[in-house]
Design a protein around this motif. Structure first.
Motif, short mmCIF file in Angstrom:
data_model
loop_
_atom_site.label_atom_id
_atom_site.label_comp_id
_atom_site.label_asym_id
_atom_site.label_seq_id
_atom_site.Cartn_x
_atom_site.Cartn_y
_atom_site.Cartn_z
N GLY A 215 0.78 -1.23 0.00
CA GLY A 215 0.00 0.00 0.00
C GLY A 215 0.80 1.27 0.00
O GLY A 215 0.23 2.36 0.12
N ARG A 216 2.13 1.17 -0.15
CA ARG A 216 2.98 2.35 -0.22
C ARG A 216 3.65 2.41 -1.59
O ARG A 216 3.99 1.38 -2.18
CB ARG A 216 4.09 2.32 0.84
N ILE A 217 3.85 3.62 -2.10
CA ILE A 217 4.65 3.82 -3.29
C ILE A 217 5.97 4.45 -2.87
O ILE A 217 5.98 5.51 -2.23
CB ILE A 217 3.95 4.73 -4.32
N VAL A 233 14.32 10.61 -1.52
CA VAL A 233 13.49 9.40 -1.41
C VAL A 233 12.16 9.82 -0.80
O VAL A 233 12.12 10.52 0.21
CB VAL A 233 14.16 8.33 -0.52
N TYR A 234 11.05 9.39 -1.43
CA TYR A 234 9.71 9.72 -0.95
C TYR A 234 8.89 8.44 -0.79
O TYR A 234 9.04 7.49 -1.55
CB TYR A 234 8.99 10.65 -1.93
N VAL A 235 7.99 8.49 0.20
CA VAL A 235 7.02 7.41 0.39
C VAL A 235 5.64 8.02 0.48
O VAL A 235 5.42 8.99 1.23
CB VAL A 235 7.32 6.60 1.66
N GLY A 236 4.70 7.49 -0.29
CA GLY A 236 3.32 7.93 -0.23
C GLY A 236 2.41 6.74 0.00
O GLY A 236 2.60 5.68 -0.60
N GLY A 246 -0.20 12.30 0.77
CA GLY A 246 1.01 13.09 0.96
C GLY A 246 2.25 12.29 0.65
O GLY A 246 2.25 11.06 0.77
N TRP A 247 3.29 12.98 0.22
CA TRP A 247 4.58 12.34 -0.04
C TRP A 247 5.53 12.71 1.08
O TRP A 247 5.78 13.89 1.34
CB TRP A 247 5.13 12.80 -1.39
N TYR A 248 6.04 11.70 1.77
CA TYR A 248 6.86 11.92 2.96
C TYR A 248 8.33 11.70 2.62
O TYR A 248 8.70 10.63 2.11
CB TYR A 248 6.41 10.99 4.08
N GLU A 249 9.13 12.71 2.90
CA GLU A 249 10.57 12.59 2.65
C GLU A 249 11.18 11.60 3.64
O GLU A 249 10.92 11.64 4.84
CB GLU A 249 11.25 13.95 2.78
N GLN A 250 11.98 10.70 3.11
CA GLN A 250 12.66 9.69 3.89
C GLN A 250 14.16 9.96 3.89
O GLN A 250 14.63 10.87 3.19
CB GLN A 250 12.36 8.31 3.31
N PRO A 251 14.95 9.23 4.65
CA PRO A 251 16.40 9.46 4.63
C PRO A 251 16.93 9.42 3.19
O PRO A 251 16.57 8.52 2.42
CB PRO A 251 16.95 8.30 5.47
N SER A 301 9.90 -0.21 8.05
CA SER A 301 8.97 -0.83 8.99
C SER A 301 7.94 -1.65 8.24
O SER A 301 7.31 -1.16 7.29
CB SER A 301 8.27 0.25 9.83
N LEU A 302 7.73 -2.88 8.67
CA LEU A 302 6.71 -3.73 8.08
C LEU A 302 5.32 -3.15 8.34
O LEU A 302 4.39 -3.35 7.54
CB LEU A 302 6.81 -5.14 8.67
N ILE A 303 5.17 -2.40 9.42
CA ILE A 303 3.86 -1.87 9.80
C ILE A 303 3.55 -0.56 9.09
O ILE A 303 2.54 -0.42 8.41
CB ILE A 303 3.79 -1.67 11.32
N SER A 304 4.44 0.43 9.21
CA SER A 304 4.16 1.76 8.65
C SER A 304 4.63 1.92 7.22
O SER A 304 4.12 2.76 6.48
CB SER A 304 4.82 2.84 9.52
#
Length: 422
Positions: A215-217, A233-236, A246-251, A301-304
């Motif tokens: 469920g994440r891109i 790197v982004y996760v939505g 929303g697109w969340y900036e990751q490390p 994270s397997l959850i988030s």
């Protein structure tokens, strides 16, 4: 934890305390387990039951890989965005393949080819979706794009109660990378509604790595609007309505990376190959820019689905630096097809393979399998494909299938409309 046993009865799987959390339980499914009821039993005797489906693990053997010519694409594409979705049709899964932007000059066309269920991975003819000046009725992209990334969400890989195709970033008609994210509902037969502009990325990208997982891109690297590879790197998260929340900036990556490949496992993300220097759209055919031989890896994270730590430099997986290849994830193995690398000019669409066990990716070696080129799609002695698009799916019985489309012949520097699969 107690599973239904194949042939009758039940089989236990012991779960250590360290594998329990408030939201997840991790265990190895016994070989004799079958689809049916699973029961979780605590030390206090509390029981919780649920119905689970147990699928056979993937058993792809790269040594037996045999490429077959598939239905040719109507055009000769480079920079095409390709994705596949699995649809339930009776008791089977119906794969769906769609191409976004086509050719070096960005195009708005979208094409669909149905995979033939229960066969050898063959596909029907590619069909261009409704293309009309009436924006409300058109089912192609509202703007031209090339070197975009594509992803598909279904009820099997996200919370979406349906299926949607996403076209992420890419260059516009002026050759500049864009931050747009376009999405449309799809069925097993076609694009069923018009594309709309969804939540844009925080910055423009082209040639990025995009992967859908739980469920994440994940959007990794890519070039900016000046052709400079980036570390972003982004996760939505795909919402129930198909929008991105929303697109969340990751490390960030340890270094710039574009036109490479990547995969996401339950607890780890891996980025492989690519280029770190400024390049023209698509990465170009000049062998001078140094191609990356390194891999980068980060925990998730397997959850988030969010990262739980920074990226680190992983092992050297490729035999030499390589970019602009198709990466095919078939579960227990990963294939890399074509691209620019040392000696690419004397090879014909070389395929190399690496084993995958859990979150770990092994070293690529090869070539494996038969060569892609044949007399129907290219002359004898034709060169490696640069910039082909690739996608995989699984049949209802778990058999992995793959497809590679288009690309530029490094020897003749001509674009190809050929499609190959297994």
């Amino acid at each position: 934890m107690r599973f239904t046993r194949s042939g009758g009865g039940e089989i236990d799987a012991v779960v250590p305390d360290s594998a329990w959390s408030a939201l997840t339980i991790t265990t190895t499914v016994p070989d004799s387990a079958a689809s049916g009821t699973v029961t979780v039993i605590t030390n206090a005797g509390i029981r919780l039951t649920a119905t689970v489906h147990v699928l056979s693990p993937p058993a792809f053997d790269a040594a037996l890989l045999t490429w077959q010519t598939r239905t040719s694409f109507p055009r000769a594409p480079a920079g095409v965005a390709l994705a596949a979705a699995e649809f339930p049709v009776g008791s089977t899964l119906q794969p769906f393949s769609s191409g976004g932007s086509i050719a070096m000059v960005p195009d708005s066309g979208v094409y669909v080819a149905r995979a033939i269920p229960g066969g050898d991975g063959s596909i029907d003819a590619w069909v261009r979706q409704r293309d009309t000046t009436d924006a409300a009725r058109s089912h192609v992209l509202p703007v031209p794009r090339a070197f975009a990334a594509a992803a598909v969400a279904t009820r099997h890989n996200s919370r979406l109660d349906g299926s949607a195709l996403y076209v992420i970033g890419g260059i516009d008609a002026a050759g500049r990378a864009q931050a747009t994210v376009l999405g449309a509902d799809v069925t097993a037969d076609s694009v069923s509604r018009r594309f709309i502009f969804l939540e844009p990325l925080p910055a423009p990208v082209a040639g990025a790595i995009a992967v859908v997982r739980r469920g994440r891109i994940y959007v990794i690297g890519g070039t900016d609007d000046q052709g400079r590879p980036q570390q972003a790197v982004y996760v939505g998260r795909i919402g129930a309505d198909g929008h991105i929340d929303g697109w969340y900036e990751q490390p960030p990556l340890p270094g710039p990376r574009a036109y490479g490949g990547g995969l996401v496992r339950d607890g780890r993300v891996v980025a492989i190959g690519g280029v770190a220097d400024s390049v023209p759209p698509g990465g170009g055919l000049d062998p001078t820019p140094q191609r990356l031989v390194t891999s980068d890896t980060a925990p998730v994270s397997l959850i988030s689905g969010f990262f739980t730590g920074p990226w680190g430099s992983g092992p050297t997986l490729l035999p030499e630096g390589r970019s602009q290849f198709a990466l095919l994830d078939v579960g227990n193995a990963v294939l890399v097809v074509g691209g620019i690398y040392a000696g690419a000019g004397t090879n014909a669409a070389e395929t190399i393979a690496a084993p995958v066990i859990g979150d770990s990716v092994g070293t690529f070696a090869g070539p494996v399998g038969t060569q892609i080129w044949d007399q129907t799609c290219g002359p004898a002695g034709a060169g490696t494909l640069v910039g082909p698009a690739g996608v995989t799916w699984r049949e209802a019985d778990g058999t992995p299938r793959g497809l590679v489309l288009g690309g530029i012949d490094l020897v003749t520097q001509l674009r190809r409309g050929c499609t190959w699969g297994f």
